[in-house]
Design a protein around this motif. Structure first.
Motif, mmCIF file in Angstrom:
data_model
loop_
_atom_site.group_PDB
_atom_site.id
_atom_site.type_symbol
_atom_site.label_atom_id
_atom_site.label_comp_id
_atom_site.label_asym_id
_atom_site.label_seq_id
_atom_site.Cartn_x
_atom_site.Cartn_y
_atom_site.Cartn_z
ATOM 1 N N ARG A 156 1.073 -1.222 -0.012
ATOM 2 C CA ARG A 156 0.056 -0.175 -0.008
ATOM 3 C C ARG A 156 0.932 1.243 0.060
ATOM 4 N NH1 ARG A 156 -5.284 1.778 2.236
ATOM 5 N NH2 ARG A 156 -5.858 -0.443 2.593
ATOM 6 N N HIS A 157 2.049 1.217 0.776
ATOM 7 C CA HIS A 157 2.642 2.376 0.950
ATOM 8 C C HIS A 157 3.629 2.752 -0.339
ATOM 9 C CE1 HIS A 157 5.676 5.400 2.774
ATOM 10 N NE2 HIS A 157 6.388 4.678 2.262
ATOM 11 N N VAL A 158 3.909 1.556 -0.894
ATOM 12 C CA VAL A 158 4.810 1.832 -2.247
ATOM 13 C C VAL A 158 3.690 2.148 -3.485
ATOM 14 C CG1 VAL A 158 5.824 0.271 -3.914
ATOM 15 C CG2 VAL A 158 6.447 0.197 -1.519
ATOM 16 N N LEU A 159 2.671 1.687 -3.253
ATOM 17 C CA LEU A 159 1.921 2.016 -4.706
ATOM 18 C C LEU A 159 1.248 3.623 -4.243
ATOM 19 C CD1 LEU A 159 -0.448 -1.076 -4.841
ATOM 20 C CD2 LEU A 159 1.394 -0.251 -6.362
ATOM 21 N N MET A 160 1.181 3.912 -3.072
ATOM 22 C CA MET A 160 0.784 5.524 -2.914
ATOM 23 C C MET A 160 1.767 6.304 -2.884
ATOM 24 S SD MET A 160 -2.418 4.817 -2.518
ATOM 25 C CE MET A 160 -2.937 6.431 -2.009
ATOM 26 N N THR A 161 3.029 6.045 -2.774
ATOM 27 C CA THR A 161 4.144 7.033 -2.865
ATOM 28 C C THR A 161 4.887 6.800 -4.239
ATOM 29 O OG1 THR A 161 5.556 5.224 -1.784
ATOM 30 C CG2 THR A 161 4.592 7.087 -0.355
ATOM 31 N N ASP A 162 4.873 5.724 -4.902
ATOM 32 C CA ASP A 162 5.625 5.550 -5.986
ATOM 33 C C ASP A 162 4.781 5.931 -7.269
ATOM 34 O OD1 ASP A 162 7.517 4.930 -4.098
ATOM 35 O OD2 ASP A 162 8.287 3.301 -5.192
ATOM 36 N N THR A 163 3.570 5.778 -7.082
ATOM 37 C CA THR A 163 2.691 6.022 -8.212
ATOM 38 C C THR A 163 1.802 7.162 -8.259
ATOM 39 O OG1 THR A 163 0.804 4.507 -7.787
ATOM 40 C CG2 THR A 163 2.966 3.446 -8.591
ATOM 41 N N ARG A 164 1.080 7.582 -9.385
ATOM 42 C CA ARG A 164 0.017 8.706 -8.964
ATOM 43 C C ARG A 164 -1.262 8.275 -9.586
ATOM 44 N NH1 ARG A 164 3.530 13.890 -11.477
ATOM 45 N NH2 ARG A 164 5.284 13.892 -9.886
ATOM 46 N N ARG A 165 -1.742 7.217 -8.840
ATOM 47 C CA ARG A 165 -3.209 6.698 -9.351
ATOM 48 C C ARG A 165 -3.775 6.474 -8.090
ATOM 49 N NH1 ARG A 165 -3.934 3.624 -13.289
ATOM 50 N NH2 ARG A 165 -1.857 3.403 -14.396
ATOM 51 N N GLN A 166 -4.997 5.907 -8.206
ATOM 52 C CA GLN A 166 -5.639 5.575 -6.935
ATOM 53 C C GLN A 166 -5.961 4.112 -7.083
ATOM 54 O OE1 GLN A 166 -6.958 7.723 -4.304
ATOM 55 N NE2 GLN A 166 -5.734 9.238 -5.494
ATOM 56 N N TYR A 167 -6.032 3.409 -5.985
ATOM 57 C CA TYR A 167 -6.237 1.928 -5.875
ATOM 58 C C TYR A 167 -7.455 1.925 -4.885
ATOM 59 C CZ TYR A 167 -1.649 1.958 -8.058
ATOM 60 O OH TYR A 167 -0.399 2.290 -8.662
#
Length: 219
Positions: free
Chosen positions: A81-92
């Motif tokens: 969750r942390h990696v996706l929220m900090t390394d990308t610019r999209r919503q999950y």
């Protein structure tokens, strides 16, 4: 004599760094992952560990498979969750672990991967367009400390991106690493120093796998 030894070591390190850079450089534009369009909503399944062939999407179960503790699966969910929220610019949309259907973790006697249809059905029930499935195939924790080990960490993690409405596997990212020291393999000198010259945990290695998956899958 000592100065010549130092120069030799320095040359070897330079060659190792150059070789590592070349190995990471895409051979052509076809090797560069295409970003996933922002029009797609991505749902993220919790981490799981297949323990028999029928639970696989593709591939095979490693020999002498190392099992990951359940609480560590939950820790990896938070790390992803942390990696996706900090390394990308999209919503999950992050799917809760308790929403995993029981048949994804129960035993089925088969020697062939059979899990793709069940994951597609799971994605439909969750209302997912694209479904990101993270899995740990092999898990061996570090035995020792940051300063020294009797057994280094070793993990294999795989990340699958499914297009739910078409029932297809869009892409797959594979990460496997067993940390080794400089005396064992000079080609790892870059990652060893990047980690502060320390022996890291299996969780640390898996986080590197998550960041690799972000690039491989075009997230």
């Amino acid at each position: 004599m000592r100065s010549r030894l130092y120069m030799l070591v320095l040359c070897l390190l330079c060659l190792a760094l150059a070789a590592g850079a070349c190995s990471r450089r895409p051979r052509s534009t076809a090797d560069v992952p295409r970003p996933i369009s922002a029009k797609y909503a991505i749902s993220v399944a919790p981490f799981t560990q297949p323990i028999n062939a029928s639970q696989l999407i593709v591939g095979r179960i490693p020999e002498d498979q190392g099992r990951i503790p359940h609480d560590m699966l939950l820790a990896l969910d938070m790390q992803l969750r942390h990696v996706l929220m900090t390394d990308t610019r999209r919503q999950y949309t992050f799917i809760a672990p308790q929403n995993l259907p029981p048949d994804l973790t129960t035993f089925h006697s088969s020697e062939q991967p059979q899990a793709l249809p069940r994951w597609i059905d799971y994605g439909k029930k969750q209302g997912a367009q694209l479904l990101l499935i993270p899995q740990v195939l092999d898990w061996h924790e570090r035995e020792g400390s940051r300063a020294g080990v009797t057994q280094s960490a070793h993990v294999r993690a795989e990340f699958f991106l499914l297009k739910v409405d078409e029932g297809t596997l869009m892409n797959r990212s594979i990460y496997e690493e067993k940390q080794v020291g400089l005396t064992e393999n000079l080609l790892t000198v870059g990652s060893f120093f990047k980690r502060g010259g320390a022996w890291v945990t299996a969780e640390d290695l898996t986080v590197d796998g998550m960041r690799k998956a972000v690039k491989d899958l075009g997230l």
